[in-house]
Motif scaffolding. Structure first.
Motif, PDB file in Angstrom:
ATOM      1  N   GLY A 226       0.810  -1.208   0.000  1.00 48.28           N
ATOM      2  CA  GLY A 226       0.000   0.000   0.000  1.00 48.28           C
ATOM      3  C   GLY A 226       0.845   1.260   0.000  1.00 48.28           C
ATOM      4  N   TRP A 227       1.916   1.233   0.802  1.00 47.72           N
ATOM      5  CA  TRP A 227       2.829   2.377   0.830  1.00 47.72           C
ATOM      6  C   TRP A 227       3.437   2.610  -0.538  1.00 47.72           C
ATOM      7  CZ3 TRP A 227       8.099   2.507  -0.139  1.00 47.72           C
ATOM      8  CH2 TRP A 227       8.753   3.704   0.175  1.00 47.72           C
ATOM      9  N   ALA A 228       3.844   1.524  -1.212  1.00 42.12           N
ATOM     10  CA  ALA A 228       4.426   1.660  -2.553  1.00 42.12           C
ATOM     11  C   ALA A 228       3.440   2.312  -3.521  1.00 42.12           C
ATOM     12  CB  ALA A 228       4.864   0.287  -3.071  1.00 42.12           C
ATOM     13  N   ALA A 229       2.141   2.055  -3.332  1.00 40.34           N
ATOM     14  CA  ALA A 229       1.132   2.632  -4.219  1.00 40.34           C
ATOM     15  C   ALA A 229       1.015   4.139  -4.049  1.00 40.34           C
ATOM     16  CB  ALA A 229      -0.225   1.966  -3.963  1.00 40.34           C
ATOM     17  N   THR A 230       1.498   4.666  -2.937  1.00 35.65           N
ATOM     18  CA  THR A 230       1.423   6.117  -2.698  1.00 35.65           C
ATOM     19  C   THR A 230       2.655   6.849  -3.208  1.00 35.65           C
ATOM     20  OG1 THR A 230       2.470   6.025  -0.503  1.00 35.65           O
ATOM     21  CG2 THR A 230       0.083   5.650  -0.618  1.00 35.65           C
ATOM     22  N   ILE A 231       3.674   6.108  -3.654  1.00 36.44           N
ATOM     23  CA  ILE A 231       4.931   6.712  -4.102  1.00 36.44           C
ATOM     24  C   ILE A 231       4.901   6.862  -5.615  1.00 36.44           C
ATOM     25  CG2 ILE A 231       7.440   6.483  -4.127  1.00 36.44           C
ATOM     26  CD1 ILE A 231       6.162   6.856  -1.336  1.00 36.44           C
ATOM     27  N   ARG A 232       5.174   8.042  -6.092  1.00 42.27           N
ATOM     28  CA  ARG A 232       5.203   8.297  -7.530  1.00 42.27           C
ATOM     29  C   ARG A 232       6.642   8.172  -8.027  1.00 42.27           C
ATOM     30  NH1 ARG A 232       0.067   7.433  -7.805  1.00 42.27           N
ATOM     31  NH2 ARG A 232      -1.288   9.096  -7.044  1.00 42.27           N
ATOM     32  N   ALA A 233       7.057   6.978  -8.374  1.00 44.79           N
ATOM     33  CA  ALA A 233       8.406   6.771  -8.885  1.00 44.79           C
ATOM     34  C   ALA A 233       8.435   7.126 -10.376  1.00 44.79           C
ATOM     35  CB  ALA A 233       8.830   5.323  -8.687  1.00 44.79           C
ATOM     36  N   PRO A 234       9.335   7.990 -10.805  1.00 42.10           N
ATOM     37  CA  PRO A 234       9.381   8.352 -12.234  1.00 42.10           C
ATOM     38  C   PRO A 234       9.743   7.153 -13.092  1.00 42.10           C
ATOM     39  CG  PRO A 234      11.294   9.229 -11.040  1.00 42.10           C
ATOM     40  CD  PRO A 234      10.352   8.695 -10.012  1.00 42.10           C
ATOM     41  N   GLU A 235       9.053   7.026 -14.225  1.00 43.28           N
ATOM     42  CA  GLU A 235       9.255   5.855 -15.076  1.00 43.28           C
ATOM     43  C   GLU A 235      10.617   5.850 -15.750  1.00 43.28           C
ATOM     44  OE1 GLU A 235       6.129   4.958 -17.746  1.00 43.28           O
ATOM     45  OE2 GLU A 235       4.527   5.337 -16.297  1.00 43.28           O
ATOM     46  N   ASP A 236      11.223   7.027 -15.958  1.00 42.09           N
ATOM     47  CA  ASP A 236      12.513   7.085 -16.655  1.00 42.09           C
ATOM     48  C   ASP A 236      13.671   7.304 -15.692  1.00 42.09           C
ATOM     49  OD1 ASP A 236      11.774   9.585 -15.879  1.00 42.09           O
ATOM     50  OD2 ASP A 236      12.332  10.570 -17.777  1.00 42.09           O
ATOM     51  N   ARG A 237      13.486   6.955 -14.433  1.00 43.18           N
ATOM     52  CA  ARG A 237      14.543   7.155 -13.440  1.00 43.18           C
ATOM     53  C   ARG A 237      15.765   6.314 -13.805  1.00 43.18           C
ATOM     54  NH1 ARG A 237      14.354   7.465  -7.115  1.00 43.18           N
ATOM     55  NH2 ARG A 237      16.442   6.775  -6.579  1.00 43.18           N
ATOM     56  N   PRO A 238      16.977   6.926 -13.799  1.00 42.28           N
ATOM     57  CA  PRO A 238      18.196   6.147 -14.071  1.00 42.28           C
ATOM     58  C   PRO A 238      18.357   5.035 -13.029  1.00 42.28           C
ATOM     59  CG  PRO A 238      18.651   8.502 -14.146  1.00 42.28           C
ATOM     60  CD  PRO A 238      17.260   8.362 -13.608  1.00 42.28           C
ATOM     61  N   GLY A 239      18.727   3.883 -13.512  1.00 37.33           N
ATOM     62  CA  GLY A 239      18.945   2.758 -12.594  1.00 37.33           C
ATOM     63  C   GLY A 239      17.690   1.991 -12.251  1.00 37.33           C
ATOM     64  N   SER A 240      16.556   2.320 -12.879  1.00 45.11           N
ATOM     65  CA  SER A 240      15.307   1.626 -12.544  1.00 45.11           C
ATOM     66  C   SER A 240      15.397   0.134 -12.842  1.00 45.11           C
ATOM     67  CB  SER A 240      14.135   2.240 -13.326  1.00 45.11           C
ATOM     68  OG  SER A 240      13.850   3.531 -12.863  1.00 45.11           O
ATOM     69  N   ASP A 241      15.996  -0.209 -13.978  1.00 48.70           N
ATOM     70  CA  ASP A 241      16.090  -1.624 -14.331  1.00 48.70           C
ATOM     71  C   ASP A 241      16.979  -2.361 -13.338  1.00 48.70           C
ATOM     72  OD1 ASP A 241      15.490  -3.867 -15.943  1.00 48.70           O
ATOM     73  OD2 ASP A 241      17.446  -3.710 -16.902  1.00 48.70           O
ATOM     74  N   ALA A 242      18.047  -1.717 -12.907  1.00 48.00           N
ATOM     75  CA  ALA A 242      18.928  -2.360 -11.916  1.00 48.00           C
ATOM     76  C   ALA A 242      18.192  -2.589 -10.611  1.00 48.00           C
ATOM     77  CB  ALA A 242      20.165  -1.486 -11.695  1.00 48.00           C
ATOM     78  N   LEU A 243      17.380  -1.632 -10.208  1.00 50.35           N
ATOM     79  CA  LEU A 243      16.609  -1.796  -8.976  1.00 50.35           C
ATOM     80  C   LEU A 243      15.574  -2.909  -9.125  1.00 50.35           C
ATOM     81  CD1 LEU A 243      16.115   1.951  -7.980  1.00 50.35           C
ATOM     82  CD2 LEU A 243      17.502   0.252  -6.773  1.00 50.35           C
ATOM     83  N   SER A 244      14.971  -3.010 -10.306  1.00 51.15           N
ATOM     84  CA  SER A 244      14.009  -4.087 -10.556  1.00 51.15           C
ATOM     85  C   SER A 244      14.696  -5.441 -10.509  1.00 51.15           C
ATOM     86  CB  SER A 244      13.334  -3.892 -11.913  1.00 51.15           C
ATOM     87  OG  SER A 244      12.662  -2.660 -11.974  1.00 51.15           O
ATOM     88  N   LEU A 245      15.871  -5.537 -11.124  1.00 48.90           N
ATOM     89  CA  LEU A 245      16.615  -6.793 -11.101  1.00 48.90           C
ATOM     90  C   LEU A 245      17.057  -7.131  -9.677  1.00 48.90           C
ATOM     91  CD1 LEU A 245      18.767  -6.340 -14.327  1.00 48.90           C
ATOM     92  CD2 LEU A 245      16.906  -7.984 -13.969  1.00 48.90           C
ATOM     93  N   LEU A 246      17.394  -6.106  -8.889  1.00 47.81           N
ATOM     94  CA  LEU A 246      17.723  -6.337  -7.482  1.00 47.81           C
ATOM     95  C   LEU A 246      16.510  -6.904  -6.755  1.00 47.81           C
ATOM     96  CD1 LEU A 246      19.509  -6.096  -4.966  1.00 47.81           C
ATOM     97  CD2 LEU A 246      18.749  -3.695  -4.770  1.00 47.81           C
ATOM     98  N   GLY A 247      15.325  -6.386  -7.076  1.00 49.06           N
ATOM     99  CA  GLY A 247      14.106  -6.910  -6.463  1.00 49.06           C
ATOM    100  C   GLY A 247      13.901  -8.376  -6.784  1.00 49.06           C
ATOM    101  N   LEU A 248      14.095  -8.751  -8.047  1.00 46.18           N
ATOM    102  CA  LEU A 248      13.984 -10.162  -8.435  1.00 46.18           C
ATOM    103  C   LEU A 248      15.025 -11.000  -7.708  1.00 46.18           C
ATOM    104  CD1 LEU A 248      13.364  -9.949 -12.295  1.00 46.18           C
ATOM    105  CD2 LEU A 248      11.767 -10.775 -10.563  1.00 46.18           C
ATOM    106  N   ALA A 249      16.227 -10.467  -7.563  1.00 48.67           N
ATOM    107  CA  ALA A 249      17.291 -11.209  -6.879  1.00 48.67           C
ATOM    108  C   ALA A 249      16.943 -11.435  -5.412  1.00 48.67           C
ATOM    109  CB  ALA A 249      18.610 -10.451  -7.009  1.00 48.67           C
TER     110      ALA A 249
END
Length: 595
Positions: free
Chosen positions: A203-226
């Motif tokens: 729910g907290w994540a749903a309140t955060i507006r993370a920019p879609e073109d943020r540098p390093g977003s893919d790395a953070l996503s891959l970290l999440g999968l890891a």
């Protein structure tokens, strides 16, 4: 909220490890964290929808629960009805009664509460419960009773502080889970207050507006999968949950929800196979546990891992059919909610009625042959516990023959065996489950006095291997010499459900394979005990040392839970163990010493 394909793929990442973990694939022992991933996803999606509707001033609590009804109940009701049908043919009375209780609790979204209240020594093993997994639905729906009201209040008066409110809910809940890990481990696993932090994180994540073109977003996503993969592959079976370790999959899921908008992680999660399985993940989760549980229920020995793995495609096929022909039609706006209610309300009432009937009628034992003189199913618990009346701190005054019987519930079984067979005529009996002879000099004064006053001491070993002191040494202790006898463990196999269907004429010949646990315990206890003082229960019951009877000569079951005896079982087993040389030797020695 805009549909995100990668979240469907994330659902696949959640559900497949759950299936593989429950199938017993050791590589995926930590796959149970898939449920935690589901909680975070649910918190994210539902909170996002609620807040978006509140911002647009169109939120309705009635519409919210209508969506939840359409989403959850149709497939759930189909699965529960199927379990009732399969249970009619495959489950013993005790197991079918337990299913009825689960049907009622699941229909009311409170199976997590039922499991918390009933979990304990006498509870049926979780692996035989087809609806065990619905505890998570209970947690979710209880959360969604409270949170929409909380969000409505905070949104109206403190809109900017919605993230803070959800963070506070999460912090308090996480702190409660840390405390409950030791104080209330069962409740910690099943109850809302220790699980809410996972939904609140989403729910907290749903309140955060993370920019879609943020540098390093893919790395953070891959970290999440890891992080999710690390939890699945590294956490051992039986790990405490929730716990600090569950922060890994929760944090990983939050990272994916916030930052997975493009890149490698997005392409992986958004691929057609991942999205396809994700779309049917709810029904897949619903079907897998009944399939696995009924495989166990139908098998007289423990099924192999490959058999569970072979059921995973079956679960996926059933899930697709359930999604296509049940979930989608009920979720479609083409079906008015009054039609949905007209179908689901009578279905819910019917499930509640059938579940209550199974509970009140003891699992309908009349579905199978009932042996003459057999006790009512599930009464073995009260039969065993009645021995607690003998848990006193001294023998009756003036008793010449005094038997002290020691052990947990298996010790109470021996007391009942002696009563049913008259094996201890004229003896005053004291039973204790809190007197450990291994404590020796550390025993309290009244316990030492009780041991010394006894003319016969019966030490009953548990049905599981346990570290305990040497029976050889106990037998030589001055306060025990010449009056102690050791009773070995017993066991009635892995699963007795298949034998319930046997006709009466076939039951006296039925033999069940002993469990590996009981065989290991028997070897351990024999090794530390003088053979002339050891009553080998398994040897007294088994011709080959690996199989034991299920019924007596009249077709009455010896044990319903595979460990503790029924009244018929006490008579049957007692008649055999009290004729063993070890028992007769000690009794004759005790009687001779008195003369």
């Amino acid at each position: 909220m805009k549909h995100r394909r990668e979240i469907d793929g994330l659902r696949t990442i959640a559900v497949l490890p759950v299936l593989l973990s429950h199938a017993g694939v050791s590589l995926f022992a930590g796959g149970f964290v898939g449920v935690d991933v589901f909680f975070v996803i649910s918190g994210y999606l539902i909170t996002g929808i609620i807040l978006a509707e509140m911002d647009e001033r169109r939120f309705s609590i009635l519409r919210f629960y209508e969506r939840r009804t359409r989403r959850l109940l149709p497939a759930l009701f189909v699965v529960m009805a199927t379990c009732l049908l399969a249970g009619w043919f495959l489950m013993s009375a005790d197991a079918y009664q337990n299913l009825g209780q689960s049907i009622v609790a699941t229909t009311l979204f409170s199976n997590n509460i039922l499991l918390t209240v009933t979990s304990g020594y006498w509870d049926m093993e979780s692996q035989f419960k087809p609806l065990l997994h619905t505890w998570s639905l209970g947690v979710e729906e209880q959360y969604y009773i409270v949170v929409p009201l909380l969000l409505a209040l905070v949104h109206r008066f403190f809109r900017r502080h919605v993230p803070l409110a959800l963070a506070l809910v999460g912090i308090v809940s996480f702190a409660l889970s840390l405390w409950s890990m030791r104080a209330h481990p069962v409740g910690n696993f099943y109850l809302l207050h220790t699980r809410a932090w996972e939904l609140a994180a989403g729910g907290w994540a749903a309140t955060i507006r993370a920019p879609e073109d943020r540098p390093g977003s893919d790395a953070l996503s891959l970290l999440g999968l890891a992080l999710i993969a690390a939890a699945v592959l590294a956490l051992p079976e039986g790990s405490a949950s929730p716990s600090p370790a569950i922060l890994m999959p929760v944090a990983g899921t939050v990272l994916i929800l916030l930052y997975c908008r493009r890149g490698l992680a997005y392409r992986l999660l958004g691929s057609r196979p991942m999205v396809g399985i994700g779309l049917i993940s709810y029904s897949t989760y619903l079907w897998h546990q009944p399939l696995f549980a009924f495989l166990r229920i139908a098998s007289s020995s423990r099924p192999a891992t490959w058999q569970f793995v072979a059921l995973i495609p079956v679960a996926l096929a059933l899930a697709w059919a359930s999604w296509r022909f049940v979930e989608r039609p009920f979720r479609s706006k083409a079906m008015p909610f009054r039609t949905v209610a007209a179908i689901l309300l009578p279905a819910a009432l019917a499930l509640l009625a059938v579940g209550a009937l199974l509970h009140l009628r003891g699992g309908l034992p009349g579905r199978f042959d009932v042996a003459p003189g057999a006790d009512r199913p599930a009464t073995f618990k009260q039969y065993n516990m009645r021995v607690v009346d003998l848990k006193v701190d001294r023998f009756a005054a003036g008793a010449d023959k005094r038997a002290l019987i020691l052990g947990n519930s298996t010790g109470r079984d021996v007391v009942n065996m002696a009563r049913e067979t008259g094996a201890l005529p004229g003896y005053a009996i004291v039973y204790r489950d809190d007197l450990d002879l291994c404590d020796g000099p550390a025993l309290s004064a009244w316990k030492r006095a009780l041991v010394e006053a006894a003319t016969l001491v019966v030490l009953v070993y548990d049905h599981k291997p346990r570290n305990t002191c040497s029976g050889w040494q106990l037998a030589q202790r001055p306060d025990l010499y010449g009056k102690i006898v050791f009773v070995g463990p017993k066991d009635f196999g892995i699963n007795l459900n298949p034998y319930a269907r046997l006709p009466l004429a076939q039951r006296p010949r039925a033999q069940v394979p002993l469990s590996d646990i009981a065989l290991t315990a028997s070897r351990q206890y024999r090794a530390i005990t003088p053979p002339t003082l050891y009553v080998d229960v398994i040897a007294a019951l088994s011709r080959d040392g690996r199989h034991v009877p299920v019924y007596d000569r009249q077709g009455r079951i010896l044990s319903e839970d595979r460990v503790h005896v029924t009244r018929a079982g006490a008579r049957f087993v007692g008649q055999r163990i009290f004729q063993t040389p070890a028992w007769q030797h000690v009794i004759m020695r005790v009687e001779g010493a008195k003369r």
